[in-house]
Design an enzyme around this catalytic site. Sequence first.
Site: not given
Ligand code: NGQ
Ligand code: ZN
Length: 454
Positions: A268, A319
């Site tokens: 990101h 993702d």
């Molecule tokens: C994840 N997803 O780990 O799946 C994360 C969300 C977070 C993205 N960052 C959870 N898109 O970042 O705490």
């Molecule tokens: Zn992720």
Amino acid sequence: MNQLFARHALLPDGWCADVLLEWNQAGDLVAVTPGSAPAAGIECVEYALPGMINLHSHSFQRALGGRTEFAGDSHDSFWTWRDLMYRFARNITPDHIEAIAAQLFAECLRHGYTSVCEFHYVQRQPDGAWYDRPAETAERVIAAARLAGIGVTMLPVLYSYSGFNDSPLKPEQQRFRTDADDVLRVIEALAPLRDGQTEVGVAPHSLRAASIAQINAVLAGLPPERPVHVHIAEQQAEVQQALAHTGRRPVQLLFDQVAVDGRWCLVHATHLSSTEVRSIAASGAVAGLCPTTEANLGDGLFPLEDFLAAGGRFGIGSDSHVSQSPVEELRWLEYGQRLHHQRRNIAVSKEQRQVGEFLWQGALQGGAQAAGRPVGALAPGRRADLLVLDDGHPNLCGLALHEVLGSLIFSGNDNLVRDVMVGGRWVVRNAQHVAQQAIAARFKHTMAELREFR
Ligand code: NGQ
Ligand code: ZN
């Protein structure tokens, strides 16, 4: 015979004519020869190009597709989505994880990804205990990759805290809990699975979920040359929390305290100061951009133009898998920039003026680096991972060669990927994955079981 003849093949320096591709039994290219003559008995195709690398995947989230698109009582955000995702993650079993990943990987292959980097954090049982085999769930994802035939970089996740001040995990995060020793133990358990199709790296989840001391401890125990991925600066709130607790922005904090180099993929990296843009570019790390998920979650736009001007490297990932298509990721990467700058044709360089070709080649290079595997180019020593386009499709008729990738990425929504080879083996033929029916049947069964868990 391990040979394919392409009338046009995308090589590292651009499209070449009459290319003979040859690979060995291990699935590695041994010769790539432009200007060859077609020979009887060798399959001949019109357009061949390297398969794309999907550098960021949480495969289980494929099962959430379409199920988080409703408004709650207050404003919805990344953080309210995350609560729904946590709730879903509580209930899945290793069987579910494998079935969902196999379906996802078959879809990714059909759309032109031939490698995936799995950022894997559902590692414990729902009650927080380890499985008998500490790498149980990681092994299931690798099994799914093998079944589908996609190359995989498994990244076991370091996940200890719920925020920057070492705050304890919430109950709904207990399945994800690992410390540095846990992660190194999983990496060691996975060592026997490493092969031409499979690599193992590591992923500190984020600077919210892993401390700098833990990250440095994992790096000290990690075998050399293994990829290291981290989520960073995806949301404004994360930047604000980092500033409040450490006095530094997340990327600044990472670069001040950890030796970031070309092994790293910063996933990101949406919210950057201009100094941070330059730090990432100068380090040789790859920015792991996931435009469809970043749009879906309301993250913001990556400063691509500045980052490219600083010499930064990038790749793409799906993702949360709201899309399984590299075309859609690259299209939205460019469209986000056009909407932001109110201009056209942003992702180019002085030498490469074709947006589609710049994006595809750039994402191949960055993706290969982030995967830590010899992929991303039709060249000797790289894996025989390639796509054949449907040259009979109207979108590819009457084009100059330099317009082919522009058409692939920016024209319509038909899938132009006809055949896909990974490691010298055809896994998609005539737009059908070779194990599509069995994989889909198992996925449907899994989705029926998971219906009640919302
Ligand atoms: C994840 N997803 O780990 O799946 C994360 C969300 C977070 C993205 N960052 C959870 N898109 O970042 O705490
Ligand atoms: Zn992720």
